[in-house]
Design a protein around this motif. Structure first.
Motif, PDB file in Angstrom:
ATOM      1  N   ILE A  97       0.844  -1.185   0.000  1.00  0.00           N
ATOM      2  CA  ILE A  97       0.000   0.000   0.000  1.00  0.00           C
ATOM      3  C   ILE A  97       0.881   1.237   0.000  1.00  0.00           C
ATOM      4  CG2 ILE A  97      -1.870   1.255   1.141  1.00  0.00           C
ATOM      5  CD1 ILE A  97      -2.762  -1.458   0.307  1.00  0.00           C
ATOM      6  N   GLU A  98       0.546   2.188  -0.854  1.00  0.00           N
ATOM      7  CA  GLU A  98       1.277   3.451  -0.930  1.00  0.00           C
ATOM      8  C   GLU A  98       1.312   4.134   0.447  1.00  0.00           C
ATOM      9  OE1 GLU A  98       0.540   7.856  -2.800  1.00  0.00           O
ATOM     10  OE2 GLU A  98      -0.095   6.109  -3.996  1.00  0.00           O
ATOM     11  N   ASP A  99       2.503   4.534   0.883  1.00  0.00           N
ATOM     12  CA  ASP A  99       2.669   5.111   2.223  1.00  0.00           C
ATOM     13  C   ASP A  99       1.926   6.432   2.406  1.00  0.00           C
ATOM     14  OD1 ASP A  99       4.179   3.061   3.311  1.00  0.00           O
ATOM     15  OD2 ASP A  99       6.073   3.885   2.573  1.00  0.00           O
ATOM     16  N   SER A 100       1.934   7.288   1.393  1.00  0.00           N
ATOM     17  CA  SER A 100       1.270   8.586   1.544  1.00  0.00           C
ATOM     18  C   SER A 100      -0.236   8.410   1.751  1.00  0.00           C
ATOM     19  CB  SER A 100       1.540   9.478   0.331  1.00  0.00           C
ATOM     20  OG  SER A 100       0.993   8.916  -0.845  1.00  0.00           O
ATOM     21  N   TYR A 101      -0.794   7.336   1.212  1.00  0.00           N
ATOM     22  CA  TYR A 101      -2.205   7.026   1.447  1.00  0.00           C
ATOM     23  C   TYR A 101      -2.387   6.473   2.858  1.00  0.00           C
ATOM     24  CZ  TYR A 101      -6.726   4.644   1.072  1.00  0.00           C
ATOM     25  OH  TYR A 101      -8.014   4.225   1.295  1.00  0.00           O
ATOM     26  N   LEU A 102      -1.512   5.561   3.252  1.00  0.00           N
ATOM     27  CA  LEU A 102      -1.596   4.958   4.584  1.00  0.00           C
ATOM     28  C   LEU A 102      -1.480   6.000   5.690  1.00  0.00           C
ATOM     29  CD1 LEU A 102       0.565   1.695   4.440  1.00  0.00           C
ATOM     30  CD2 LEU A 102      -1.868   1.864   4.972  1.00  0.00           C
ATOM     31  N   ASN A 103      -0.568   6.954   5.511  1.00  0.00           N
ATOM     32  CA  ASN A 103      -0.289   7.924   6.561  1.00  0.00           C
ATOM     33  C   ASN A 103      -1.461   8.856   6.840  1.00  0.00           C
ATOM     34  OD1 ASN A 103       2.266   6.836   6.781  1.00  0.00           O
ATOM     35  ND2 ASN A 103       3.216   8.358   5.436  1.00  0.00           N
ATOM     36  N   ASN A 104      -2.395   8.934   5.912  1.00  0.00           N
ATOM     37  CA  ASN A 104      -3.564   9.792   6.097  1.00  0.00           C
ATOM     38  C   ASN A 104      -4.764   9.056   6.676  1.00  0.00           C
ATOM     39  OD1 ASN A 104      -2.511  12.286   5.200  1.00  0.00           O
ATOM     40  ND2 ASN A 104      -2.681  11.613   3.067  1.00  0.00           N
ATOM     41  N   SER A 107      -6.316   5.221  12.834  1.00  0.00           N
ATOM     42  CA  SER A 107      -6.048   3.861  13.313  1.00  0.00           C
ATOM     43  C   SER A 107      -7.200   2.919  12.968  1.00  0.00           C
ATOM     44  CB  SER A 107      -5.827   3.867  14.826  1.00  0.00           C
ATOM     45  OG  SER A 107      -4.692   4.626  15.149  1.00  0.00           O
ATOM     46  N   TYR A 108      -8.412   3.434  13.129  1.00  0.00           N
ATOM     47  CA  TYR A 108      -9.580   2.622  12.801  1.00  0.00           C
ATOM     48  C   TYR A 108      -9.606   2.286  11.308  1.00  0.00           C
ATOM     49  CZ  TYR A 108     -14.416   1.325  11.876  1.00  0.00           C
ATOM     50  OH  TYR A 108     -15.537   0.669  11.451  1.00  0.00           O
ATOM     51  N   ASP A 109      -9.338   3.292  10.465  1.00  0.00           N
ATOM     52  CA  ASP A 109      -9.344   3.071   9.010  1.00  0.00           C
ATOM     53  C   ASP A 109      -8.244   2.095   8.594  1.00  0.00           C
ATOM     54  OD1 ASP A 109     -11.521   4.688   8.595  1.00  0.00           O
ATOM     55  OD2 ASP A 109     -10.340   6.480   8.147  1.00  0.00           O
ATOM     56  N   GLN A 110      -7.103   2.133   9.288  1.00  0.00           N
ATOM     57  CA  GLN A 110      -6.029   1.193   8.969  1.00  0.00           C
ATOM     58  C   GLN A 110      -6.431  -0.234   9.336  1.00  0.00           C
ATOM     59  OE1 GLN A 110      -1.973   1.875   9.348  1.00  0.00           O
ATOM     60  NE2 GLN A 110      -2.075   4.110   9.235  1.00  0.00           N
TER      61      GLN A 110
END
Length: 361
Positions: A97-104, A107-110
């Motif tokens: 998964i692209e990090d810039s997407y993950l970082n936004n 915790s719940y969404d992850q």
């Protein structure tokens, strides 16, 4: 090795190994010196054997982060590289998964994303991968990365772009500078968690198997329109068009009815192109059976020539021009004809009827 054997025998053995290794096409970064002093023969054989039968590359581990080269044409921000983290490992695939997407993500969404990746992995392992390789043949495996898993990179792509496959990534970096040196397909991360991701993966995975079957094994490149036609049929093959309403096939049929005069073989890469290829692929399979697509993939001819050869080899009197003409008439006649060659067997497609005011060139 038996060191008591005569030196001449070792020399012959060395020459044999040199000849054998020279035929191996996938030796990378390996320089073989053909002229060596005789007292170096034994140590040279050992070194060469170690190079030739190297241990496979270690598998990627969960949480690993890599920088990937990406295609700026399709990337949402026109980037040429992105950082991504391995978030799920399935039987047949790595999901990055692209990090810039993950970082936004919260915790719940992850946590929700992790659950969605499990489902995506199950779709790939249980449906897409086994059904496609059984039909099309295998992807390059273990391929350039010496790893049996396919890499799936989920990145932010342009609106309307579901995914893409770039065969340059299957080359070693010494041959292609910006190669990811993996069997890799890209998909839009925004499709994760809905039915579109599995559709995109089914489509793009066919391109990966086609690359192996046509380019690597047959040493030729398929024409774009037929390659895309097969990828569109792959969605039907794995069952993702079975529920017709709101399926990819439904959307392609709707697009085709509005734009029925688009060229089949010219490929500007628009939605209309995919619509025409999708329906013609369905018609070919309805009329001649699915092997017309799989068996034309596994020979050296391409495009129309490959279809004509298949028709001839299977004792059909029709040729491509005849079949194309019949398909055009099928789209005009709709459900009115009693002749099977002017019908789709899929009842949902039998409602297609192009207005008579349209003409196809």
């Amino acid at each position: 090795f038996n060191l008591d054997k005569k030196e001449d025998n070792l020399t012959h053995l060395f020459d044999f190994i040199i000849a054998y290794l020279s035929k191996i096409s996938k030796l990378n970064n390996c320089v073989i010196l053909s002229r060596m002093k005789k007292h170096h023969i034994i140590s040279s054989i050992v070194v060469i054997a170690a190079i030739s039968f190297s241990v496979p590359t270690s598998a990627d581990t969960l949480g690993e982060r890599h920088t990937f080269f990406v295609n700026s044409t399709y990337d949402a921000q026109s980037r040429t590289s992105i950082s991504a983290t391995l978030k799920h490992v399935s039987v047949y695939a790595y999901f990055y998964i692209e990090d810039s997407y993950l970082n936004n993500l919260s915790s719940y969404d992850q946590q929700t994303l992790n659950q969605k990746l499990i489902v995506a992995g199950q779709d790939f392992d249980n449906t897409i991968y086994p059904k496609e390789i059984a039909f099309w043949g295998s992807e390059p495996n273990p391929g350039v990365d010496n790893d049996s898993r396919v890499t799936i990179l989920l990145e932010l792509l342009n609106p309307g772009t579901g995914g893409y496959f770039d065969s340059a990534n299957t080359n070693p970096s010494a041959q292609t500078t910006n190669s990811n040196q993996r069997e890799i397909i890209m998909a839009n991360v925004l499709s994760l968690g809905n039915d579109y991701l599995k559709i995109f993966l089914a489509h793009e995975f066919q391109h990966l198997t086609s690359f192996n079957q046509k380019e690597l094994l047959q040493d030729t490149s398929e024409e774009v329109w037929l390659n895309e036609l097969r990828s569109q049929y792959a969605i039907t093959l794995v069952g993702y068009n079975d529920n017709f309403q709101n399926s990819d096939l439904y959307q392609r049929a709707s697009t085709f009815i509005k734009n029925p005069t688009d060229s089949l073989t010219e490929w500007p890469n628009t939605n209309i192109d995919y619509a025409s290829a999708t329906l013609f692929g369905q018609y070919l399979v309805d009329r001649f059976g699915p092997k017309i697509l799989s068996e034309t993939l596994q020979n050296r001819l391409i495009g129309i020539a490959s279809i004509n050869k298949w028709l001839s080899d299977n004792h059909k009197t029709e040729r491509f021009d005849d079949v194309f003409r019949d398909w055009v008439w099928t789209n005009y006649i709709g459900s009115q004809s009693q002749d099977s060659k002017f019908k789709y067997t899929n009842q949902n497609l039998q409602t297609i009827q192009v207005p008579v005011t349209d003409t196809r060139q």
